[in-house]
Design an enzyme around this catalytic site. Sequence first.
Site, PDB file in Angstrom:
ATOM      1  N   LYS A  25     -16.827 107.813 -21.557  1.00 14.81           N
ATOM      2  CA  LYS A  25     -17.706 107.424 -20.447  1.00 14.81           C
ATOM      3  C   LYS A  25     -19.171 107.705 -20.737  1.00 14.81           C
ATOM      4  O   LYS A  25     -20.043 106.866 -20.468  1.00 14.81           O
ATOM      5  CB  LYS A  25     -17.282 108.155 -19.167  1.00 14.81           C
ATOM      6  CG  LYS A  25     -18.176 107.839 -17.973  1.00 14.81           C
ATOM      7  CD  LYS A  25     -17.637 108.392 -16.673  1.00 14.81           C
ATOM      8  CE  LYS A  25     -17.622 109.887 -16.625  1.00 14.81           C
ATOM      9  NZ  LYS A  25     -17.303 110.400 -15.270  1.00 14.81           N
ATOM     10  N   ASP A 105     -22.727 112.466 -17.432  1.00 13.90           N
ATOM     11  CA  ASP A 105     -22.640 111.218 -16.673  1.00 13.90           C
ATOM     12  C   ASP A 105     -23.590 111.203 -15.476  1.00 13.90           C
ATOM     13  O   ASP A 105     -23.410 110.424 -14.540  1.00 13.90           O
ATOM     14  CB  ASP A 105     -21.204 110.957 -16.214  1.00 13.90           C
ATOM     15  CG  ASP A 105     -20.648 112.064 -15.329  1.00 13.90           C
ATOM     16  OD1 ASP A 105     -21.363 113.069 -15.104  1.00 13.90           O
ATOM     17  OD2 ASP A 105     -19.502 111.932 -14.859  1.00 13.90           O
ATOM     18  N   GLY A 140     -18.583 118.987  -2.569  1.00 11.30           N
ATOM     19  CA  GLY A 140     -18.560 120.392  -2.189  1.00 11.30           C
ATOM     20  C   GLY A 140     -19.698 120.711  -1.232  1.00 11.30           C
ATOM     21  O   GLY A 140     -20.842 120.323  -1.469  1.00 11.30           O
ATOM     22  N   LYS A 351     -37.909  86.574 -42.021  1.00 18.02           N
ATOM     23  CA  LYS A 351     -37.326  87.876 -42.311  1.00 18.02           C
ATOM     24  C   LYS A 351     -37.933  88.402 -43.607  1.00 18.02           C
ATOM     25  O   LYS A 351     -37.982  87.686 -44.616  1.00 18.02           O
ATOM     26  CB  LYS A 351     -35.804  87.789 -42.445  1.00 18.02           C
ATOM     27  CG  LYS A 351     -35.156  89.149 -42.725  1.00 18.02           C
ATOM     28  CD  LYS A 351     -33.659  89.042 -42.945  1.00 18.02           C
ATOM     29  CE  LYS A 351     -33.059  90.420 -43.223  1.00 18.02           C
ATOM     30  NZ  LYS A 351     -31.625  90.355 -43.561  1.00 18.02           N
ATOM     31  N   HIS A 363     -42.671  74.356 -37.232  1.00 14.13           N
ATOM     32  CA  HIS A 363     -41.393  73.862 -36.727  1.00 14.13           C
ATOM     33  C   HIS A 363     -40.272  74.051 -37.740  1.00 14.13           C
ATOM     34  O   HIS A 363     -40.459  73.838 -38.924  1.00 14.13           O
ATOM     35  CB  HIS A 363     -41.453  72.352 -36.420  1.00 14.13           C
ATOM     36  CG  HIS A 363     -42.796  71.833 -36.068  1.00 14.13           C
ATOM     37  ND1 HIS A 363     -43.257  71.796 -34.780  1.00 14.13           N
ATOM     38  CD2 HIS A 363     -43.800  71.330 -36.837  1.00 14.13           C
ATOM     39  CE1 HIS A 363     -44.473  71.293 -34.761  1.00 14.13           C
ATOM     40  NE2 HIS A 363     -44.829  71.011 -35.994  1.00 14.13           N
ATOM     41  N   ASN A 377     -50.497  75.935 -44.599  1.00 10.68           N
ATOM     42  CA  ASN A 377     -49.734  75.120 -43.652  1.00 10.68           C
ATOM     43  C   ASN A 377     -48.326  74.925 -44.198  1.00 10.68           C
ATOM     44  O   ASN A 377     -48.142  74.379 -45.288  1.00 10.68           O
ATOM     45  CB  ASN A 377     -50.395  73.761 -43.437  1.00 10.68           C
ATOM     46  CG  ASN A 377     -49.647  72.942 -42.391  1.00 10.68           C
ATOM     47  OD1 ASN A 377     -49.854  73.101 -41.192  1.00 10.68           O
ATOM     48  ND2 ASN A 377     -48.761  72.063 -42.844  1.00 10.68           N
ATOM     49  N   TYR A 387     -31.669  83.340 -51.618  1.00 11.34           N
ATOM     50  CA  TYR A 387     -30.388  83.978 -51.935  1.00 11.34           C
ATOM     51  C   TYR A 387     -29.603  83.107 -52.899  1.00 11.34           C
ATOM     52  O   TYR A 387     -29.373  81.922 -52.641  1.00 11.34           O
ATOM     53  CB  TYR A 387     -29.599  84.189 -50.638  1.00 11.34           C
ATOM     54  CG  TYR A 387     -28.295  84.929 -50.796  1.00 11.34           C
ATOM     55  CD1 TYR A 387     -28.238  86.162 -51.442  1.00 11.34           C
ATOM     56  CD2 TYR A 387     -27.122  84.399 -50.276  1.00 11.34           C
ATOM     57  CE1 TYR A 387     -27.044  86.842 -51.571  1.00 11.34           C
ATOM     58  CE2 TYR A 387     -25.916  85.078 -50.392  1.00 11.34           C
ATOM     59  CZ  TYR A 387     -25.883  86.303 -51.048  1.00 11.34           C
ATOM     60  OH  TYR A 387     -24.695  86.982 -51.173  1.00 11.34           O
ATOM     61  N   SER A 405     -43.463  68.633 -45.342  1.00 12.72           N
ATOM     62  CA  SER A 405     -42.187  68.757 -44.633  1.00 12.72           C
ATOM     63  C   SER A 405     -41.004  68.633 -45.582  1.00 12.72           C
ATOM     64  O   SER A 405     -41.079  67.964 -46.614  1.00 12.72           O
ATOM     65  CB  SER A 405     -42.089  67.682 -43.553  1.00 12.72           C
ATOM     66  OG  SER A 405     -43.119  67.840 -42.603  1.00 12.72           O
ATOM     67  N   ALA A 423     -44.125  66.175 -49.330  1.00 12.28           N
ATOM     68  CA  ALA A 423     -42.920  66.236 -48.503  1.00 12.28           C
ATOM     69  C   ALA A 423     -41.678  65.923 -49.327  1.00 12.28           C
ATOM     70  O   ALA A 423     -41.701  65.084 -50.227  1.00 12.28           O
ATOM     71  CB  ALA A 423     -43.037  65.266 -47.340  1.00 12.28           C
TER      72      ALA A 423
END
Length: 456
Positions: A25, A105, A140, A351, A363, A377, A387, A405, A423
Amino acid sequence: MSNSAMSVVILAAGKGTRMYSDLPKVLHTLAGKPMVQHVIDAANDLGACAVHLVYGHGGDLLRQTLHEDNLNWVLQAEQLGTGHAMQQAAPFFNDDEDILMLYGDVPLISVETLQRLRAAKPQGGIGLLTVKLDDPTGYGRITRENGQVTGIVEHKDASEAQRQIQEINTGILIAGGADLKRWLAKLTNNNAQGEYYITDIIAMAHQEGHQIVAVHPQRLSEVEGVNNRLQLARLERVYQAEQAEKLLLAGVMLRDPARFDLRGTLQHGRDVEIDTNVILEGNVVLGDRVKIGAGCVIKNSTIGDDCEISPYSVVEDAQLQAACTIGPFARLRPGAELLEGAHVGNFVEMKKARLGKGSKAGHLTYLGDAEIGDNVNIGAGTITCNYDGANKHKTIIGDDVFVGSDTQLVAPVTVGNGVTIAAGTTVTRNIADNELVLSRVPQVHKQGWQRPVKKK
């Protein structure tokens, strides 16, 4: 008033049957941390010499979760009442110290109330935390003679007259170590529950001529315990309302205080604005004039002056310098760093990556294990392929680079200053300063092309 050193006992051995959970708990969280951790923090803030944690059910999980250096683990193999729990800890009490008894608690007990209780404890007597309830059923009752506390009678053992008493015992008390050990040794279980009540020591102290001083908490919520998830949810809202009130009074604009959660600590500057359904976790720092949109989650991050985080963005273990803009729907994962004026737009994930001054990733982009210079840019759909299936590799991009892009940068790779990447390019080799790079396949035109017809 007692000037003795003080140790704290926290009772945390209960099973929490009504939580309907495999988790002990006291490990259920309130405001992002286990209930018992709130109590441990209060004990540490009081300057406790030692904290004795009496545990039983789920001891292994408790040990895995709690890592306080000054915790003394005390096993209560059988749960035979609060007095029995204190008896298990008694061998660790020093005669010349005060012992403060708390509950794992009861998470919202304040340091200020405990300081008042400690200050009120008479020499050789007991300081007792009590409250008055309109409906004291189940608690009590505090008995008095000529205004002086003489004992505590548990509800099941109380007479009809005693059950009319509205002042009840919260269970929190402070007493001298030597006295407490002597009283604990005299406890019996001759009562309706067949348990050893810590409350019986109040009558013992009175019979010996010691004074018992009752202190009331600042707020009733401080002494409310948690036995089920409904009570936990209610205390969560009480806690969050208190935090929101403090922030509003300190100048933070919360658009709807009832829809804001602080699950850690917040340091903030002036004119901060926070929209609805924002969650702040861990240690968060917000500079001056920061604006956070609806539905954002920010954890263990520092946000510089004049930054704006648009709705439904997630920022975790990240650092943002001044005037950065984020989102909507952006995700900054651990190790993300944005220098002054950088922009991360919708559906961009970072990351372990640094985005330089004035650089933009507008985007649909993933930037991982990357160092990106100033005034860069990053076009839509750009991916740093960090990876290889076994190891992570780094991408380095210089200043004043234009990345078109749908570009893939296969790490490890370095892109020089002033580079233009067309692109649809897949970059697999290092690029020198000021080069234009493209790797498209030739465009093919087939005249008169007919689409396949579906078979019926």
